[in-house]
Design a protein around this motif. Structure first.
Motif, PDB file in Angstrom:
ATOM      1  N   GLN A 195     -33.398 -41.404 -32.596  1.00 59.81           N
ATOM      2  CA  GLN A 195     -33.719 -41.936 -33.905  1.00 59.81           C
ATOM      3  C   GLN A 195     -32.986 -43.254 -34.115  1.00 59.81           C
ATOM      4  OE1 GLN A 195     -34.367 -39.508 -37.766  1.00 59.81           O
ATOM      5  NE2 GLN A 195     -32.163 -39.819 -37.626  1.00 59.81           N
ATOM      6  N   GLY A 196     -33.665 -44.246 -34.699  1.00 60.67           N
ATOM      7  CA  GLY A 196     -33.014 -45.521 -34.939  1.00 60.67           C
ATOM      8  C   GLY A 196     -33.990 -46.653 -35.160  1.00 60.67           C
ATOM      9  N   LEU A 197     -33.441 -47.853 -35.282  1.00 64.43           N
ATOM     10  CA  LEU A 197     -34.216 -49.070 -35.509  1.00 64.43           C
ATOM     11  C   LEU A 197     -34.315 -49.848 -34.209  1.00 64.43           C
ATOM     12  CD1 LEU A 197     -35.607 -51.129 -37.397  1.00 64.43           C
ATOM     13  CD2 LEU A 197     -33.331 -52.068 -37.875  1.00 64.43           C
ATOM     14  N   TYR A 198     -35.546 -50.197 -33.813  1.00 68.69           N
ATOM     15  CA  TYR A 198     -35.793 -50.894 -32.561  1.00 68.69           C
ATOM     16  C   TYR A 198     -36.714 -52.083 -32.785  1.00 68.69           C
ATOM     17  CZ  TYR A 198     -34.111 -46.526 -30.463  1.00 68.69           C
ATOM     18  OH  TYR A 198     -33.366 -45.434 -30.123  1.00 68.69           O
ATOM     19  N   GLU A 199     -36.757 -52.933 -31.774  1.00 67.09           N
ATOM     20  CA  GLU A 199     -37.744 -54.003 -31.703  1.00 67.09           C
ATOM     21  C   GLU A 199     -38.543 -53.815 -30.420  1.00 67.09           C
ATOM     22  OE1 GLU A 199     -37.515 -58.616 -30.561  1.00 67.09           O
ATOM     23  OE2 GLU A 199     -36.599 -58.214 -32.512  1.00 67.09           O
ATOM     24  N   VAL A 200     -39.849 -54.011 -30.518  1.00 67.96           N
ATOM     25  CA  VAL A 200     -40.722 -53.927 -29.355  1.00 67.96           C
ATOM     26  C   VAL A 200     -41.278 -55.320 -29.080  1.00 67.96           C
ATOM     27  CG1 VAL A 200     -42.761 -52.860 -28.336  1.00 67.96           C
ATOM     28  CG2 VAL A 200     -41.329 -51.551 -29.915  1.00 67.96           C
ATOM     29  N   ASP A 201     -41.101 -55.813 -27.864  1.00 67.73           N
ATOM     30  CA  ASP A 201     -41.570 -57.138 -27.475  1.00 67.73           C
ATOM     31  C   ASP A 201     -42.626 -57.040 -26.395  1.00 67.73           C
ATOM     32  OD1 ASP A 201     -39.719 -58.115 -29.211  1.00 67.73           O
ATOM     33  OD2 ASP A 201     -38.390 -58.983 -27.694  1.00 67.73           O
TER      34      ASP A 201
ATOM     35  N   LYS B  42     -44.929 -62.935 -26.284  1.00 69.81           N
ATOM     36  CA  LYS B  42     -46.280 -63.118 -26.813  1.00 69.81           C
ATOM     37  C   LYS B  42     -46.460 -62.448 -28.169  1.00 69.81           C
ATOM     38  CE  LYS B  42     -47.254 -65.153 -22.957  1.00 69.81           C
ATOM     39  NZ  LYS B  42     -47.372 -66.634 -22.913  1.00 69.81           N
ATOM     40  N   ALA B  43     -45.742 -61.365 -28.389  1.00 64.95           N
ATOM     41  CA  ALA B  43     -45.826 -60.644 -29.657  1.00 64.95           C
ATOM     42  C   ALA B  43     -44.597 -59.764 -29.787  1.00 64.95           C
ATOM     43  CB  ALA B  43     -47.102 -59.796 -29.721  1.00 64.95           C
ATOM     44  N   LYS B  44     -44.248 -59.426 -31.024  1.00 61.11           N
ATOM     45  CA  LYS B  44     -43.119 -58.523 -31.269  1.00 61.11           C
ATOM     46  C   LYS B  44     -43.377 -57.733 -32.536  1.00 61.11           C
ATOM     47  CE  LYS B  44     -39.857 -61.572 -31.396  1.00 61.11           C
ATOM     48  NZ  LYS B  44     -38.516 -62.179 -31.549  1.00 61.11           N
ATOM     49  N   SER B  45     -42.731 -56.580 -32.613  1.00 64.70           N
ATOM     50  CA  SER B  45     -42.910 -55.719 -33.784  1.00 64.70           C
ATOM     51  C   SER B  45     -41.689 -54.836 -33.935  1.00 64.70           C
ATOM     52  CB  SER B  45     -44.175 -54.866 -33.636  1.00 64.70           C
ATOM     53  OG  SER B  45     -44.355 -54.045 -34.769  1.00 64.70           O
ATOM     54  N   GLU B  46     -41.372 -54.505 -35.176  1.00 62.78           N
ATOM     55  CA  GLU B  46     -40.266 -53.595 -35.455  1.00 62.78           C
ATOM     56  C   GLU B  46     -40.743 -52.156 -35.351  1.00 62.78           C
ATOM     57  OE1 GLU B  46     -37.100 -54.202 -38.732  1.00 62.78           O
ATOM     58  OE2 GLU B  46     -38.492 -52.734 -39.589  1.00 62.78           O
TER      59      GLU B  46
ATOM     60  N   SER C 217     -63.303 -63.944 -27.791  1.00 61.97           N
ATOM     61  CA  SER C 217     -62.095 -63.389 -27.183  1.00 61.97           C
ATOM     62  C   SER C 217     -61.066 -63.125 -28.277  1.00 61.97           C
ATOM     63  CB  SER C 217     -61.517 -64.353 -26.144  1.00 61.97           C
ATOM     64  OG  SER C 217     -62.376 -64.487 -25.029  1.00 61.97           O
ATOM     65  N   TYR C 218     -60.184 -62.165 -28.011  1.00 63.17           N
ATOM     66  CA  TYR C 218     -59.140 -61.803 -28.960  1.00 63.17           C
ATOM     67  C   TYR C 218     -57.801 -61.875 -28.239  1.00 63.17           C
ATOM     68  CZ  TYR C 218     -62.779 -60.008 -32.108  1.00 63.17           C
ATOM     69  OH  TYR C 218     -63.862 -59.887 -32.928  1.00 63.17           O
ATOM     70  N   PRO C 219     -56.778 -62.510 -28.848  1.00 65.82           N
ATOM     71  CA  PRO C 219     -55.481 -62.643 -28.174  1.00 65.82           C
ATOM     72  C   PRO C 219     -54.793 -61.299 -28.019  1.00 65.82           C
ATOM     73  CG  PRO C 219     -55.295 -63.297 -30.472  1.00 65.82           C
ATOM     74  CD  PRO C 219     -56.759 -63.064 -30.213  1.00 65.82           C
ATOM     75  N   GLN C 220     -53.872 -61.237 -27.067  1.00 67.57           N
ATOM     76  CA  GLN C 220     -53.109 -60.004 -26.897  1.00 67.57           C
ATOM     77  C   GLN C 220     -52.100 -59.872 -28.032  1.00 67.57           C
ATOM     78  OE1 GLN C 220     -50.692 -60.004 -23.311  1.00 67.57           O
ATOM     79  NE2 GLN C 220     -50.865 -62.223 -23.122  1.00 67.57           N
ATOM     80  N   GLU C 221     -52.053 -58.664 -28.580  1.00 67.58           N
ATOM     81  CA  GLU C 221     -51.182 -58.371 -29.708  1.00 67.58           C
ATOM     82  C   GLU C 221     -50.579 -56.983 -29.535  1.00 67.58           C
ATOM     83  OE1 GLU C 221     -52.714 -59.870 -33.720  1.00 67.58           O
ATOM     84  OE2 GLU C 221     -54.580 -59.693 -32.576  1.00 67.58           O
ATOM     85  N   LEU C 222     -49.570 -56.696 -30.348  1.00 70.13           N
ATOM     86  CA  LEU C 222     -48.932 -55.390 -30.370  1.00 70.13           C
ATOM     87  C   LEU C 222     -49.291 -54.658 -31.648  1.00 70.13           C
ATOM     88  CD1 LEU C 222     -45.269 -55.851 -29.062  1.00 70.13           C
ATOM     89  CD2 LEU C 222     -47.069 -54.474 -28.009  1.00 70.13           C
ATOM     90  N   VAL C 223     -49.611 -53.385 -31.506  1.00 65.85           N
ATOM     91  CA  VAL C 223     -49.845 -52.518 -32.657  1.00 65.85           C
ATOM     92  C   VAL C 223     -48.852 -51.365 -32.567  1.00 65.85           C
ATOM     93  CG1 VAL C 223     -51.456 -50.968 -33.806  1.00 65.85           C
ATOM     94  CG2 VAL C 223     -52.287 -53.122 -32.828  1.00 65.85           C
ATOM     95  N   VAL C 224     -48.108 -51.129 -33.646  1.00 61.25           N
ATOM     96  CA  VAL C 224     -47.165 -50.010 -33.720  1.00 61.25           C
ATOM     97  C   VAL C 224     -47.586 -49.127 -34.894  1.00 61.25           C
ATOM     98  CG1 VAL C 224     -44.787 -49.316 -34.136  1.00 61.25           C
ATOM     99  CG2 VAL C 224     -45.264 -51.326 -32.721  1.00 61.25           C
ATOM    100  N   PHE C 225     -47.723 -47.829 -34.625  1.00 57.95           N
ATOM    101  CA  PHE C 225     -48.114 -46.892 -35.687  1.00 57.95           C
ATOM    102  C   PHE C 225     -47.476 -45.531 -35.413  1.00 57.95           C
ATOM    103  CE2 PHE C 225     -50.845 -43.740 -37.680  1.00 57.95           C
ATOM    104  CZ  PHE C 225     -51.054 -44.296 -38.934  1.00 57.95           C
ATOM    105  N   PRO C 226     -47.039 -44.832 -36.474  1.00 58.25           N
ATOM    106  CA  PRO C 226     -46.994 -45.238 -37.877  1.00 58.25           C
ATOM    107  C   PRO C 226     -45.798 -46.143 -38.165  1.00 58.25           C
ATOM    108  CG  PRO C 226     -46.119 -43.027 -37.646  1.00 58.25           C
ATOM    109  CD  PRO C 226     -46.605 -43.427 -36.282  1.00 58.25           C
ATOM    110  N   ARG C 227     -45.820 -46.745 -39.349  1.00 61.67           N
ATOM    111  CA  ARG C 227     -44.721 -47.592 -39.810  1.00 61.67           C
ATOM    112  C   ARG C 227     -43.807 -46.745 -40.693  1.00 61.67           C
ATOM    113  NH1 ARG C 227     -43.948 -52.644 -37.455  1.00 61.67           N
ATOM    114  NH2 ARG C 227     -45.980 -53.548 -36.926  1.00 61.67           N
ATOM    115  N   SER C 228     -42.812 -46.140 -40.073  1.00 59.66           N
ATOM    116  CA  SER C 228     -41.896 -45.284 -40.835  1.00 59.66           C
ATOM    117  C   SER C 228     -40.968 -46.144 -41.685  1.00 59.66           C
ATOM    118  CB  SER C 228     -41.072 -44.414 -39.890  1.00 59.66           C
ATOM    119  OG  SER C 228     -41.909 -43.552 -39.145  1.00 59.66           O
TER     120      SER C 228
END
Length: 303
Positions: free
Chosen positions: A219-225, A234-238, A261-272
């Protein structure tokens, strides 16, 4: 008809269906029919020795006896659907021919949603863009426990408009789980990394996340790159990881041969919510991240 056997890491089927009408010349009949075979985790290997998943097929819950005092358990199956299909039109999801799970709000591209509708073996999930059929996913079995059932719809390849599905059943664990899936179609290469937040005074520590796998983290706070071959982000998300929650990290986008075309992106779910954490610092991911299982990919091929 797709079975999972001890030691198996994936299952594949080939079926037929129809793709959404992305462009006029692509208006051809293509099929998508996939079957969800629910497999549970029978073993979890240590992080030091890599990862190994032993999967066994689970039978559906027993039917309670009408005239006895022994009753079958009612299990809570939460269906989590992610729309990773790059297309301007939103997706509607139906159970069978008439029950529209998405109601009056179809799922946009990169949208993920939980559905608590009761499911049973034999149910068919229909995906539509407007009145056009996009694909069908058939549920062949369900686990004998509470579970989050993950289903991701995405583009099959960069040349056609056919769709594919990825599915996974999250195990019941105390720690947070993360399914990492690459749905991007194109020549660009990238890797996903998870970092602690580095707010405790030290430098951030990171570890690679292998695509098409499931890991457990403290459990904790992270960053995903998302880092490209050139070393640039290219993208990042908490990511706020809470105990007993199941998360999905998607790499999305398409480098289409023709059409948009669609750029590469990051999707994170759910947003706690971060205020649900007992403290503000994240645990060290490199010391505690354990590989759980390779995702069971239900791959569909265009006719």
């Amino acid at each position: 008809w797709v079975a999972c056997f001890p030691g198996a890491h994936s299952a594949r089927i080939v079926a037929h269906g129809r793709a959404p009408p992305v462009r006029p010349r692509a208006r051809r009949t293509m099929a998508v029919l996939a079957s969800l075979t629910i497999c549970g985790l029978a073993a979890v290997a240590s992080a030091a020795s890599g990862h190994m998943a032993v999967q066994t097929q689970l039978r559906s819950a027993a039917t309670p006896h009408d005239d006895g005092f022994v009753k079958g358990f009612g299990f809570n199956h939460r269906l989590r659907i992610c729309n990773a299909y790059p297309f301007p039109g939103a997706l509607d999801v139906y159970r069978g021919a008439g029950e529209r799970l998405t109601g009056d709000t179809p799922m946009d591209y990169k949208d993920c949603r939980d559905f608590l509708t009761p499911l049973k073996a034999g149910d068919r999930l229909e995906f539509k863009v407007g009145d056009a059929q996009a694909g069908t996913f058939s549920i062949s079995d369900l686990p004998n426990n509470d579970a989050v059932l993950l289903l991701v719809i995405h583009r099959h390849d960069r040349d056609s408009t056919a769709v594919s599905f990825e599915s996974h059943v999250f195990a019941n664990l105390l720690s947070a789980q993360i399914a990492v899936i690459d749905t991007y179609k194109g020549s660009a290469r990238a890797r996903a990394r998870i970092l602690d937040n580095g707010k405790s005074g030290g430098s951030s520590r990171s570890e690679d996340l292998r695509f098409d796998s499931v890991v457990a983290v403290n459990q904790g706070l992270y960053e995903v790159d998302l880092e490209g071959d050139d070393g640039k982000t290219k993208a990042k998300s908490e990511l706020v990881a809470l105990n007993r929650e199941s998360y999905i990290i998607l790499r999305t986008g398409v480098e289409a041969e023709s059409g948009a075309s669609y750029p590469q992106e990051l999707v994170v779910f759910p947003r706690s919510p971060i205020d649900k954490l007992p403290h503000s610092g994240a645990q060290v991911p490199s010391a505690t991240m354990v590989a759980l299982s390779v995702l069971i990919a239900m791959v569909t091929v265009a006719a």
